[in-house]
Design an enzyme around this catalytic site. Structure first.
Site, PDB file in Angstrom:
ATOM      1  N   ILE A  43       0.833  -1.234   0.130  1.00  0.00           N
ATOM      2  CA  ILE A  43      -0.076   0.006  -0.012  1.00  0.00           C
ATOM      3  C   ILE A  43       1.064   1.204  -0.054  1.00  0.00           C
ATOM      4  CG2 ILE A  43      -1.888  -1.213   1.158  1.00  0.00           C
ATOM      5  CD1 ILE A  43      -1.050   0.113   3.639  1.00  0.00           C
ATOM      6  N   CYS A  44       0.335   2.178  -0.462  1.00  0.00           N
ATOM      7  CA  CYS A  44       0.966   3.621  -0.466  1.00  0.00           C
ATOM      8  C   CYS A  44       1.721   4.060   0.897  1.00  0.00           C
ATOM      9  CB  CYS A  44      -0.037   4.602  -0.531  1.00  0.00           C
ATOM     10  SG  CYS A  44       0.395   6.430  -0.928  1.00  0.00           S
ATOM     11  N   PRO A  45       3.051   4.401   0.832  1.00  0.00           N
ATOM     12  CA  PRO A  45       3.670   4.827  -0.508  1.00  0.00           C
ATOM     13  C   PRO A  45       4.741   3.710  -0.973  1.00  0.00           C
ATOM     14  CG  PRO A  45       4.767   5.657   1.551  1.00  0.00           C
ATOM     15  CD  PRO A  45       3.511   4.517   1.835  1.00  0.00           C
TER      16      PRO A  45
END
Length: 81
Positions: free
Chosen positions: A19-21
């Protein structure tokens, strides 16, 4: 499966499940190790990557070559500056 319309890539990075980042951070690290002009195929499943990857390319100066939806994941092509 990716279409035949996508250009050939030099390296592939599987960031599916991250997941981000993390997808962008891992792409940044991989691109730094690549020669200018080489193309990275980034595979990601994070919905935010649709925004993050083009923004990262714009900020870093890399060429964003496009994205193809592959069901539960997306394939992004980035040409190193």
């Amino acid at each position: 499966m990716m279409s035949e319309n996508m250009p050939h890539w030099d390296e592939e990075l599987d960031a599916v499940g991250l997941i981000c980042p993390l997808p962008v951070l891992k792409a940044r690290k991989r691109l730094l190790a690549m020669a200018p002009g080489q193309i990275l195929l980034l595979l990601a499943s994070d919905p935010a990557a649709v925004i993050d990857v083009p923004h990262f390319c714009n900020e870093a100066g890399h060429d964003y070559l496009g994205m193809e939806d592959c069901g539960a994941r997306q394939a992004y092509l980035i040409r190193r500056k």
